[in-house]
Motif scaffolding. Structure first.
Motif: not given
Length: 238
Positions: A1-4, A14-17, A48-57, A110-116
């Motif tokens: 995640m950015s420091d800012s 941006g993810v929301y939009s 690293d991946t779209k999944e990482d970003l969506l989990v952060a979102f 995706q919940g049943p297939f993705n632990e994060r």
């Protein structure tokens, strides 16, 4: 995640939009980059991946909800409960909000297939049920609610409202009256009559649902209101 913090918030917006515009299945990192005016390479630097970003979102959305709920913790319990019910209501003409919830529904599959992703969804569910249980417990202590099983009642209310929202967005107009307020409004009013009403102690009345919904829409700290203002500003001619 950015420091800012501002840069991080811009990426989350941006993810929301992008989710509103493209949904989950067709979403790409480039779509998100285009929405937040960041380069795709910058996004990959932090995620690293779209999944990482969506989990952060998802973490961002749940954390924001926790903060908004905490900000209302000192309001009267009855007002808090009606506002909670009102939060699930959206009208048929709120296309942007509907598109976002459709994308979230795709994410939930995706919940049943993705632990994060499942962990964030479980955290959101605990927040919703825990919020209602806390409101009920506060109201019982204050003498405005009857003594009930708060966990069971919270689970029933959340399941009712969440199911109504899912039905409205998945039917996507097939059974909705374009002139009406939408299925979530109908269910919210029924939930207040049949679930919340019987909980009230003698002499206690519910505030109008319309007032609760209007208060939520006027709240400048609500994420959807902030984004709507930002979108409106971006659309204004220079």
């Amino acid at each position: 995640m950015s420091d800012s913090p501002s840069a991080a918030a811009e990426i989350m917006d941006g993810v929301y939009s992008a989710l509103r515009a493209h949904g989950y299945a067709d979403l790409t990192m480039q779509d998100i980059a285009d929405e937040c005016s960041k380069s795709k390479s910058l996004l990959h630097y932090h995620y690293d991946t779209k999944e990482d970003l969506l989990v952060a979102f998802l973490d961002y959305v749940v954390t924001d909800s926790e903060e908004r709920i905490a900000a209302r913790a000192d309001d009267p319990p009855v007002d808090r409960l009606v506002q909670f019910v009102g939060w699930f209501v959206f009208a048929p003409d709120e296309a942007d909000r509907e598109a976002f919830h459709i994308a979230l529904l795709e994410l939930r599959t995706q919940g049943p297939f993705n632990e994060r992703i499942r962990e964030q969804l479980a955290r959101s569910d605990r927040l919703l049920r825990g919020t209602v249980a806390d409101i009920l417990a506060d109201g019982i202590e204050a003498g405005v609610f009857r003594d009930v099983d708060v966990e069971e009642t919270a689970a029933l209310l959340v399941a009712t409202l969440d199911g109504a929202r899912t039905r409205q967005i998945t039917l996507a107009g097939a059974e909705r009256d374009a002139e009406g307020d939408g299925y979530t409004r109908e269910v919210a009013e029924a939930a207040l009559r049949r679930i919340v009403g019987p909980l009230l102690a003698d002499g206690v009345e519910l505030p109008p649902l319309d007032d609760a919904i209007e208060a939520l829409r006027r709240d400048p700290d609500a994420p959807e209101n902030e984004r709507q203002e930002a979108d409106a500003a971006a659309d204004e001619p220079e």
